[in-house]
Design an enzyme around this catalytic site. Structure first.
Site, PDB file in Angstrom:
ATOM      1  N   ASP A  72      -6.964 -10.933 -13.714  1.00 33.84           N
ATOM      2  CA  ASP A  72      -7.437 -11.855 -14.747  1.00 33.84           C
ATOM      3  C   ASP A  72      -6.327 -12.831 -15.152  1.00 33.84           C
ATOM      4  O   ASP A  72      -5.182 -12.414 -15.372  1.00 33.84           O
ATOM      5  CB  ASP A  72      -7.868 -11.013 -15.962  1.00 33.84           C
ATOM      6  CG  ASP A  72      -8.598 -11.820 -17.001  1.00 33.84           C
ATOM      7  OD1 ASP A  72      -9.668 -12.364 -16.694  1.00 33.84           O
ATOM      8  OD2 ASP A  72      -8.100 -11.898 -18.152  1.00 33.84           O
TER       9      ASP A  72
ATOM     10  N   GLU B 242       1.931   0.076  -0.072  1.00 28.88           N
ATOM     11  CA  GLU B 242       2.288   1.508   0.041  1.00 28.88           C
ATOM     12  C   GLU B 242       1.077   2.328   0.456  1.00 28.88           C
ATOM     13  O   GLU B 242       1.199   3.467   0.881  1.00 28.88           O
ATOM     14  CB  GLU B 242       2.730   2.053  -1.333  1.00 28.88           C
ATOM     15  CG  GLU B 242       4.115   1.649  -1.774  1.00 28.88           C
ATOM     16  CD  GLU B 242       4.336   1.962  -3.270  1.00 28.88           C
ATOM     17  OE1 GLU B 242       3.499   2.693  -3.883  1.00 28.88           O
ATOM     18  OE2 GLU B 242       5.325   1.462  -3.809  1.00 28.88           O
TER      19      GLU B 242
END
Ligand code: BGC
Length: 554
Positions: free
Chosen positions: A213, A264
């Site tokens: 956002d 990751e």
């Protein structure tokens, strides 16, 4: 299993992503507010649409000062919407259908109810607790004036004054949106660490992606004296990355940091930025070591005009290609007047002004709006890149323009002193059935009133109609899944007011923006937004065509 489009870790490049505004999608427990269990119960519907992913607008604990974008706790579910267990069930149900899930991350601001903000309010000026937000002394005698002229997006000032424990006026804090949404200080390491942990929290729960956002606003120039900022986003001045509040060059360090976290995971998590900046600046957010995509509102901001569409598509594709990403496309979302209404307004009528001035029905042609909206959607679904759909647009839902004033929830209504109506008209709970309580939204009344005409747009009505907007969305998404085998697009010569392009040797899209019918290009029509008569493409219609002698669609 649906066929993988441009598969593997690049699934997002041409995905169809369906935005769910959770409070208005489906209400399982009958309290009038949509919830996570409601969404889970509608997973078969989402699967029947054929979407690749669902993006959930915020479902976190919130005082609802801004429709949930005022987040009390980023790592929990609002009890009105369910629990973390409900969230896990939703993830499982969606993944079972091979639908990925994006959640909304709101990193620019917090909520006045968050534990950190409450701690800051108790703490002294200059304390570490206050440094997580942006507190400043006021200007003028006894600090009675706001620290700067910065405007709030919802109007008027972006500063609100606090009260000290003894009742005397205190410091001011910054909120680019509502006063209940204090901005974080992104120069503070606690804030950075909190969001790293938040991304991992959701990624560990199986979330596939994040919508970020107001991604362009996190880092501000807070050097003293605070610089003046009279306008919000100034598209007319060449951006330099040195604006006071938006799109600063330093914000990209945040996204480089986040990209390491996304990578990751196996598969890597992905992210799309809501960065309301110009096209060349937008793609900076999508460099290979930052986020994957950025929202592109160029179609949403285009009028029903062949030339505007052409320019928006050409520039978006060029910029995205240069940045090594794919474009995104949006026609409707929870912040804008629905496109079925926008495209029915008389020429030159600005949608929010029309709403604010009482939604004069003489300025709206609903049939024209619905026809053009279907044509625009079919065009959008033919473009390379990801299409972001907003709940209800697949039903052709128009804006609800006459919500009684005492039922409005959007802070824009109050903060603009009634000058603007706000965004509630596109957030009215969905009609699932033509009959029954709240049109099947839930067993109780709905939190925003649904008009009687919602019955005509109910899922169970459109389900059975092969010519409904819902049927067109399903057919288009399914066909696109088979046809979008690369990200090419070639514009083809066309008559005035017609936009015609080829995606592959077996897939062309043609849209007639004129007020009268035109002759269809040669080939076999695979799908059209309107019933066709002979070799004519009606006004306000799109057709997908397999050119003659092209390989048949698989
Ligand atoms: C969201 C809005 C919200 C604002 C503040 C936006 O861009 O889409 O709904 O009001 O951010 O969080």
């Amino acid at each position: 299993m649906r066929p993988d489009r441009i598969g593997g870790d690049s699934w997002w490049r041409q995905a169809v992503v369906y935005q769910v505004y959770p409070r208005s999608f489906a209400d399982a427990n009958g309290d009038g507010i949509g919830d996570l269990a409601g969404i889970t119960s509608r997973t078969p519907y989402l699967a029947s649409l054929g979407v690749d992913a669902v993006w959930l607008s915020p479902f976190y604990p919130s005082q609802l000062a801004d429709g949930g974008y005022d987040v009390d706790d980023h790592r929990d579910v609002d009890p009105l919407l369910g629990s973390l267990d409900d969230f896990d069930e939703l993830v499982t149900a969606l993944h079972r259908e091979d639908i990925k899930l994006f959640v909304d991350i709101v990193p620019n601001h917090s909520s006045t109810r968050s534990a950190w903000f409450r701690e800051a309010m108790e703490a002294e000026p200059g304390s570490p607790a206050r440094d997580r937000f942006i507190f400043r002394d006021g200007r003028g005698q006894s600090g009675a004036l706001p620290p700067s002229d910065w405007p709030s997006h919802f109007g008027p000032s972006a500063w609100t004054r606090t009260r000290n424990a003894d009742g005397t006026p205190g410091q001011w804090y910054l909120h680019l949106f509502a006063p209940e949404q204090p901005d974080y200080n992104w120069d503070n390491e606690d804030v950075r660490e909190y969001f790293r942990g938040t991304l991992r929290f959701w990624a560990d729960r199986g979330v596939d992606g994040f919508r970020i956002d107001v991604a362009h606003a996190l880092v501000k120039d807070l050097s003293e004296p605070l610089r003046s900022k009279p306008v919000f986003v100034d598209f007319d001045n060449p951006p330099t990355g040195d604006d006071v509040l938006f799109d600063r060059n330093e914000v990209h360090d945040v996204y480089r940091d986040w990209r390491r976290i996304f990578d990751e995971y196996d598969p890597p998590r992905v992210a799309v930025a809501e960065a309301v900046v110009s096209a060349p600046r937008r793609v900076l957010y999508t460099r290979s070591d930052e986020l994957h995509q950025a929202f592109n509102f160029d179609l949403l901001n285009s009028y029903w005009s062949r030339d505007e569409y052409h320019a928006a598509i050409e520039s978006s594709l060029t910029h995205a290609r240069e940045a090594g990403t794919s474009s995104t496309w949006v026609l409707s979302n929870h912040d804008n007047v629905r496109h079925a209404t926008r495209y029915g307004l008389a020429e030159g009528v600005e949608p929010t002004t029309w709403l604010a001035r009482g939604a004069d029905p003489t300025l709206l042609d609903p049939d024209l709006g619905s026809r053009r909206a279907r044509a625009a959607t079919l065009l959008m679904l033919a473009l390379p890149g990801s299409a972001y759909l907003y709940q209800g647009e697949e039903l052709g839902l128009p804006e609800v323009a006459d919500i009684p004033i005492d039922r409005l929830q959007d802070p824009i209504w109050v903060r603009s002193s009634g000058e603007l109506k706000g965004r509630d008209g596109c957030r009215v709970p969905l009609p699932w059935t033509a009959d029954g309580a709240a049109f099947g939204f839930g067993p109780g009344a709905s939190h925003l009133p649904q008009p009687r005409w919602f019955a005509d747009y109910a899922v169970d009505v459109e389900d059975d109609d092969p010519h409904s907007t819902l049927s067109m969305y399903r057919a288009a998404i399914s066909l696109r899944g088979r046809l979008a085998v690369n990200e090419d697009l070639t514009f083809l010569p066309s008559e005035h007011g017609v936009l015609h392009f080829a995606r592959t040797a077996s897939w062309e899209s043609v849209t007639n923006f004129n007020l009268t019918a035109v002759t269809l290009p040669p080939g076999t029509v695979m799908l059209s937004s309107e019933p066709l008569n002979g070799d004519l493409l009606p006004a306000g219609a799109t057709a997908w065509i397999a050119p003659d002698e092209s390989p048949a669609p698989i």
